[in-house]
Write a protein that holds these residues in place. Structure first.
Motif, mmCIF file in Angstrom:
data_model
loop_
_atom_site.group_PDB
_atom_site.id
_atom_site.type_symbol
_atom_site.label_atom_id
_atom_site.label_comp_id
_atom_site.label_asym_id
_atom_site.label_seq_id
_atom_site.Cartn_x
_atom_site.Cartn_y
_atom_site.Cartn_z
ATOM 1 N N PRO B 203 0.859 -1.103 -0.149
ATOM 2 C CA PRO B 203 -0.003 -0.040 -0.031
ATOM 3 C C PRO B 203 0.994 1.338 -0.138
ATOM 4 C CG PRO B 203 -1.024 -1.575 1.606
ATOM 5 C CD PRO B 203 0.434 -1.895 1.236
ATOM 6 N N ALA B 204 2.029 1.216 0.713
ATOM 7 C CA ALA B 204 2.702 2.482 0.722
ATOM 8 C C ALA B 204 3.261 2.723 -0.358
ATOM 9 C CB ALA B 204 3.917 1.989 1.703
ATOM 10 N N ALA B 205 3.911 1.673 -0.974
ATOM 11 C CA ALA B 205 4.558 1.928 -2.604
ATOM 12 C C ALA B 205 3.529 2.381 -3.658
ATOM 13 C CB ALA B 205 5.010 0.635 -2.973
ATOM 14 N N ASN B 206 2.372 1.613 -3.614
ATOM 15 C CA ASN B 206 1.162 2.025 -4.193
ATOM 16 C C ASN B 206 0.791 3.627 -4.119
ATOM 17 O OD1 ASN B 206 0.736 -0.409 -5.510
ATOM 18 N ND2 ASN B 206 -0.831 -1.090 -4.281
ATOM 19 N N CYS B 207 0.540 4.037 -2.907
ATOM 20 C CA CYS B 207 0.358 5.289 -2.591
ATOM 21 C C CYS B 207 1.325 6.196 -3.256
ATOM 22 C CB CYS B 207 0.332 5.490 -1.042
ATOM 23 S SG CYS B 207 -1.152 5.244 -0.522
ATOM 24 N N PHE B 208 2.571 5.768 -2.968
ATOM 25 C CA PHE B 208 3.674 6.869 -3.520
ATOM 26 C C PHE B 208 3.603 6.888 -5.161
ATOM 27 C CE2 PHE B 208 8.355 7.248 -4.889
ATOM 28 C CZ PHE B 208 8.533 8.545 -3.796
ATOM 29 N N ARG B 209 3.383 5.873 -5.733
ATOM 30 C CA ARG B 209 3.396 6.006 -7.066
ATOM 31 C C ARG B 209 1.994 6.459 -7.757
ATOM 32 N NH1 ARG B 209 2.298 1.321 -10.404
ATOM 33 N NH2 ARG B 209 2.541 1.797 -12.659
ATOM 34 N N THR B 210 0.775 6.109 -7.312
ATOM 35 C CA THR B 210 -0.658 6.314 -7.684
ATOM 36 C C THR B 210 -1.222 7.123 -6.978
ATOM 37 O OG1 THR B 210 -1.610 4.274 -6.969
ATOM 38 C CG2 THR B 210 -0.422 4.037 -9.056
ATOM 39 N N GLY B 211 -1.036 7.487 -5.753
ATOM 40 C CA GLY B 211 -1.921 8.330 -4.819
ATOM 41 C C GLY B 211 -2.709 7.517 -4.031
ATOM 42 N N ASN B 212 -3.023 6.160 -4.362
ATOM 43 C CA ASN B 212 -4.036 5.528 -3.580
ATOM 44 C C ASN B 212 -3.363 4.115 -3.111
ATOM 45 O OD1 ASN B 212 -5.115 3.371 -5.578
ATOM 46 N ND2 ASN B 212 -5.116 4.961 -6.946
ATOM 47 N N HIS B 213 -3.956 3.441 -2.267
ATOM 48 C CA HIS B 213 -3.155 2.363 -1.903
ATOM 49 C C HIS B 213 -3.352 1.029 -2.416
ATOM 50 C CE1 HIS B 213 -7.127 1.650 0.029
ATOM 51 N NE2 HIS B 213 -6.696 0.503 0.215
ATOM 52 N N LEU B 214 -4.423 1.034 -3.491
ATOM 53 C CA LEU B 214 -4.743 -0.106 -4.158
ATOM 54 C C LEU B 214 -3.881 -0.108 -5.479
ATOM 55 C CD1 LEU B 214 -8.453 -0.400 -3.565
ATOM 56 C CD2 LEU B 214 -6.935 -1.560 -2.523
ATOM 57 N N GLY B 215 -3.275 0.886 -5.935
ATOM 58 C CA GLY B 215 -2.390 1.088 -6.915
ATOM 59 C C GLY B 215 -3.518 1.248 -8.525
ATOM 60 N N ILE B 216 -4.521 1.698 -8.381
ATOM 61 C CA ILE B 216 -5.756 1.914 -9.288
ATOM 62 C C ILE B 216 -5.133 3.268 -10.050
ATOM 63 C CG2 ILE B 216 -7.942 2.503 -9.952
ATOM 64 C CD1 ILE B 216 -8.575 1.488 -7.083
ATOM 65 N N GLN B 217 -4.919 3.072 -11.468
ATOM 66 C CA GLN B 217 -4.674 3.954 -12.329
ATOM 67 C C GLN B 217 -5.584 4.892 -12.726
ATOM 68 O OE1 GLN B 217 -1.891 2.335 -15.172
ATOM 69 N NE2 GLN B 217 -0.670 1.076 -13.836
#
Ligand code: HEM
Ligand code: SF4
Ligand code: SF4
Lengths: 330, 279
Positions: B203-217
């Protein structure tokens, strides 16, 4: 159980040491003329070192444990002590912790009954813990009669009160009985309850046994093998005038009592008994919870690597455009 | 979380509180299925710039630690002892009265003595004594000290990720000793050598990249929000306009993540073991 045995053996070694000392005038000289000062210096230096080390270590966050409603809007009833918003609340909280063992009073236990966890109050630890410490404090205060001439009136009064039942001659002090009761409970609890035995270390048994050693030798000297109180007071008064009048010889019991006491005092700052100072320093209890009313900044906020919007858009630009989302750069 | 057969309520409540016969320092950690979380995937460590990204699982014999891992941990401990009074103080003053022991839900629910907050702390405290106190250096085990070994590290991993940092233990401790603080230190130390769990880092990495913890684009987010406005229209007859990525907007509306789940009529648990990670 091994470590319990080792702690008992250590106590016996101290007893043997005390016996040896009582035999030799040279050792008596060291024990009554030099060690008191050494031990006193160790206590002060050790405790100061402890407190300074703790005190100099920063507390970067506001982390009191909150056990009641925080102060917020006027119509929400706050608990100013269990969740203190300012210095006054913190003081009230600390006073309760130190004199009443407030947190320990909350103690509960849990049992599985009929397929359900059932919680119940468990105040015995609080009761005997407090009994143990209060009697320890009273005993220490009573000892001031050996170090003041004339005896400070309130110390005399305390002793009279403490012995008001007038059982036996000299009168039995209630605090002595209470200390032994407290010790017995705390010790048996440690030995009998399997979980507690499991977590106990050498120092846990040893601290209790050492205090019991002091108390038992003291009681024996008072009630069964009376010590020469005049000679004793001459010695103790000579300590505080920095002109130790070393006696020719000392009784075996007195030698043991002194050995236990000196060991306890010198060991205190370096052992878990340092909790006596540590309790005042605990950020969980001595901080006000003003997290929401004041701004606090972490002093070493590391430079945080951030992922900027521009980087986000660079990665997803095509996908954003494909679904018709506005973008900054074409 | 690692998968286990789902136990029946009667089995679950059948908790033995009696500690095992072997003393705790000699009882190695047992990674029982269902009681631990999968390791943080290397890609997540890498995207957050965390040390030692690699493929490994807690049940592996070799955790692929860096060569000088011991030094890293001990230096990390030294650093933190000087930075947080809570940590230093709590290493020093516990009297092992046991008041905190049966206050932890992990202990109440498992009966595992190392889930008693006091013993969870001792896992770290024993190492503190060994490297930072004179008595521990000199008297070792008698002073409650022990060497830092890979087994100790594994034990830390297991038990420090079995604390929710709820601070209930701190409420009952006469000195307010807060296991949450100690758990944080333990986890920070584990992180220095790349031992985290995927529940935390994905979740942390997802938030970092996509702004949400699920990695939704971006497209996915837009779909879901449109689905929600359809839903609202169905129920209320009102068509809501959802401006997305609009520069200079006055209001920022953040939908709870659960709405995205529901909107998609799809549940994507983070714990699904990937084929390359299954134990
Ligand atoms: C500010 C002063 C002190 C406070 C507020 C305090 C408070 C406490 C509390 C709350 C406990 C845990 C409950 C219990 O086991 O009784 C405890 C344990 C203990 N204290 Fe103190 N204490 C103080 C000073 C001392 C001193 C000066 C000594 C000895 C010289 C001492 C000896 C002990 C011992 C031996 C235990 C452990 C009891 C056990 O093994 O269960 N305390 N203290
Ligand atoms: S309640 Fe506090 S002092 Fe007692 S064992 Fe737990 S952490 Fe240690
Ligand atoms: S903070 Fe951790 S150890 Fe303490 S009660 Fe909560 S889960 Fe248990």
């Amino acid at each position: 159980m091994m470590i319990l045995l080792i702690s008992v053996i250590t106590i016996f070694i101290i007893i043997l040491l005390a016996l040896g000392i009582a035999m030799s005038p040279a050792m008596v000289f060291i024990l009554t003329g030099i060690i008191p000062y050494v031990v006193f210096v160790i206590l002060l230096a050790g405790f100061a070192h402890r407190i300074i080390t703790w005190g100099r270590t920063p507390v970067p966050f506001r982390i009191p444990t909150t056990c009641g409603q925080e102060k917020s809007l006027p119509w929400i009833k706050a608990n100013p002590v269990e969740n203190p918003a300012g210095a006054l609340g913190v003081i009230a909280r600390m006073v309760q912790e130190i004199f009443l063992f407030r947190s320990l009073f909350r103690n509960t236990d849990v049992k599985i009954i009929g397929g359900r966890p059932v919680y119940d109050g468990a105040k015995w630890l609080w009761f005997f813990g407090l009994l143990f410490h209060v009697s320890l404090l009273i005993i220490v205060l009573r000892h001031l009669r050996f170090f003041t001439e004339p005896v400070i009136p309130c110390v005399g009064m305390l002793s009279a009160l403490d012995g008001f039942l007038e059982i036996g001659v000299p009168a039995l002090y209630l605090s002595d009985v209470a200390l032994l009761a407290g010790f017995t409970f705390l010790f048996l609890r440690r030995v009998i309850i399997p979980q507690l035995r499991y977590i106990s270390l050498f120092t846990d048994y040893f601290a209790l046994l050492l205090i019991a050693g002091v108390a038992v030798t003291g009681l024996l000297m008072r009630h069964f093998f009376p010590a020469d109180l005049n000679a004793l007071k001459t010695l103790t008064m000579s300590w505080i005038t920095f002109a130790p009048v070393v006696p020719e010889g000392i009784g075996v019991l007195f030698s043991m009592h002194l050995c236990f006491v000196f060991f306890l005092i010198a060991w205190l700052p370096f052992s878990k008994l340092a909790h006596a100072g540590g309790i005042f320093m605990s950020p969980m209890r001595n901080m006000a919870n003003n997290n929401r009313s004041l701004r606090h900044v972490n002093p070493w906020n590391a430079p945080v690597k951030v992922h900027t919007y521009a980087e986000y858009e660079d990665e997803f630009r095509d996908k954003m455009k494909a679904v018709g989302l506005p973008v900054e750069k074409e | 979380m690692s998968f286990a057969k789902i136990p029946k309520p009667d089995d679950l409540i059948n908790i033995a509180y009696a500690p095992p016969a072997s003393e705790w320092m000699k009882t190695p950690v047992d990674f029982r299925p269902g009681t631990w979380s999968y390791s943080a995937a290397g890609k997540n460590l890498a995207s957050l710039d965390l040390p030692n990204p690699r493929a490994w699982q807690p049940t592996d014999e070799d955790w692929k630690l860096p060569e000088n891992w011991k030094e890293i941990i001990i230096e990390g401990m030294r650093d933190r002892l000087g930075k947080y009074r809570s940590f230093r103080l709590f290493m020093d003053i516990c009297v092992r009265c046991g008041a905190c022991a049966d206050k932890c839900h992990f202990y109440i629910g498992s009966g595992d003595p190392k889930n008693m907050p006091v013993l969870r702390a001792e896992l770290l405290r024993s190492v503190y004594r060994r490297y930072f106190t004179t008595s521990g250096k000199r008297f070792g085990k008698l002073a409650g000290a022990r060497d830092l070994t890979v087994d100790v590290l594994k034990e830390w991993f297991y038990y420090f990720y079995q604390c929710t940092e709820c601070r209930r233990c701190s409420v009952f401790c006469p000195y307010g000793i807060d296991q949450a603080e100690i758990t944080m230190m333990g986890r920070e130390l584990l992180n220095l050598v790349g031992c985290n769990i995927n529940w935390v880092l994905e979740p942390a990495a997802n938030c970092f990249r996509t702004g949400n913890h699920l990695g939704i684009q971006p497209g996915g987010i837009k779909d879901m929000l449109e689905f929600m406005t359809d839903d609202i229209e169905d129920r209320t007859g009102v068509r809501v306009d959802v401006p997305l990525n609009k520069k200079g907007a006055d209001i920022l509306f953040v939908t709870p993540s659960a709405d995205y789940f529901v909107g998609r009529r799809q549940f994507r648990p983070l714990c699904v073991p990937r084929h390359d990670q299954a134990p």
